[in-house]
Scaffold this active site. Structure first.
Site, PDB file in Angstrom:
ATOM      1  N   CYS A  58       0.831  -1.209   0.000  1.00  0.00           N
ATOM      2  CA  CYS A  58       0.000   0.000   0.000  1.00  0.00           C
ATOM      3  C   CYS A  58       0.863   1.255   0.000  1.00  0.00           C
ATOM      4  CB  CYS A  58      -0.931   0.002   1.211  1.00  0.00           C
ATOM      5  SG  CYS A  58      -2.013   1.455   1.257  1.00  0.00           S
ATOM      6  N   ASP A  66      -3.425  11.652  -5.718  1.00  0.00           N
ATOM      7  CA  ASP A  66      -3.202  10.905  -4.483  1.00  0.00           C
ATOM      8  C   ASP A  66      -1.810  10.301  -4.410  1.00  0.00           C
ATOM      9  OD1 ASP A  66      -3.938   9.067  -6.458  1.00  0.00           O
ATOM     10  OD2 ASP A  66      -5.006   7.761  -5.077  1.00  0.00           O
TER      11      ASP A  66
END
Length: 358
Positions: free
Chosen positions: A22, A272
């Site tokens: 992640c 992001d």
């Protein structure tokens, strides 16, 4: 004004999983370890400001972390604000989730409010569970598939996002066949390219060369059997570029100004992958989206897509690849450059045939 979409992080980096690959969990260093949740005041300011921008339609994308940690009540309030400030506008919502927390309450809400829901599944359990796991090391595959069942049972419009990493890069057809067996008609494959602080690829990242092979194998299977049955987002975007000139995924765009990211506290960022203090555009509680979208700092940042490397300038596939996402670049060139060349050289004639009958 120029249309744009919003990507919202209602709980920031928070997640009930601890996926090893992640890229967003490290945002804890930026926002602190405490639990974060967007307040009602910030949520209202976000919705009101976005819907005040003159556009034909509005697209809210809810991501994380794991956005379902905000709770169904949070999203009910978001929908109420959209109705209050929407002036009968065309409003679309998309939620990206790991699927492990979905239940019948979520299923009813997502169906009734027409949320397009993306669920992350990296293939069969042995491949999915290598990196997509809980903090104690338990795999999440069984719970993700259960969540997929919730979406199916409640007739929620959904797609599956598959991150292609070191875990599954050697198994393209195993992944594709598994998703097809699960009845997944809308698929999205994302390349896992992450660098460490010294600029080396992380151990979980794709090995250069494997991405192109992965896409070629899936394309061959899809082209032979499934062009009328399965939608693959990258392939759809290539066909859109060939038929209309307009891509539908941002790496294929010539400019990085495609959407704005809003964090739990109202801070706004251009992407992001660039949620860092130096890229912060402002805070929605003090500055509206219209002004932020047209800010010179954002516009200048968007030009990061240019210039391409010298290799790009002479490449036949530049109109499709556009130099790849800047986050994948090292020394001005994407680490996946050879992969994209392999993929396009292997598929372009068949894409052009498909485009000709569109």
């Amino acid at each position: 004004m120029e249309p744009f979409s919003l990507l919202l992080k209602p709980v920031s980096f928070r997640c009930n999983l601890n996926c090893r690959y992640c890229f967003y969990l490290p945002k804890q260093e930026l926002f602190g370890a405490a639990a974060h949740r967007m307040s009602a005041g910030t949520l209202e300011a976000v919705v009101r400001s976005y819907l005040s921008c003159p556009m034909e339609q509005y697209q809210f994308g809810w991501q994380g972390g794991e956005p379902t940690l905000a709770g169904v009540s949070f999203f009910r309030q978001a929908v109420e604000f959209q109705r209050r400030y929407g002036r009968n506008a065309a409003i679309f919502n998309a939620l990206q989730t790991n699927g492990t927390r979905l239940d019948d309450e979520w299923g009813r809400f997502l169906h009734e409010n027409r949320f397009l829901t993306g669920i992350s599944i990296d293939g069969p359990a042995a491949l999915h569970d290598r990196y997509r796991c809980y903090a104690d090391g338990r795999g999440s595959h069984a719970e993700a598939v259960r969540g997929l069942g919730v979406l199916k049972r409640h007739r929620v419009e959904y797609n599956v996002l598959t991150l292609v990493s070191a875990a599954n890069q050697e198994h393209p057809l195993d992944v594709y066949h598994y998703l097809r067996e699960q009845g997944v008609r809308f698929q999205q494959y994302i390349d896992c390219v992450e660098f460490d602080r010294s600029g080396c690829l992380q151990p979980f990242a794709l090995t250069p060369g494997k991405w192109g092979e992965f896409l070629c194998r899936i394309f061959d299977e899809w082209y032979r059997y499934d062009t009328m049955n399965v939608s693959i987002r990258l392939f759809d975007s290539i066909l859109s570029r060939l038929t209309t000139g307009v891509p539908t995924v941002c790496p294929m765009s010539g400019n990085c100004c495609n959407y704005l990211v809003t964090e739990y506290n109202g801070d706004v960022f251009p992407c992001d992958f660039h949620v860092q203090p130096e890229y912060r555009l402002g805070n929605i509680r003090r500055t509206g989206f219209g002004k932020l979208w047209n800010a010179s700092s954002f516009r200048n940042w968007g030009q990061n897509k240019e210039p391409h490397s010298e290799r790009c300038a002479s490449c036949r596939y530049l109109p499709l690849c556009m130099g790849d996402c800047p986050k994948n670049r090292a020394g001005g060139c994407s680490v996946l450059c050879r992969d994209w060349q392999l993929f396009y050289s292997h598929t372009i004639e068949r894409f052009e045939k498909l485009a000709a009958v569109k």
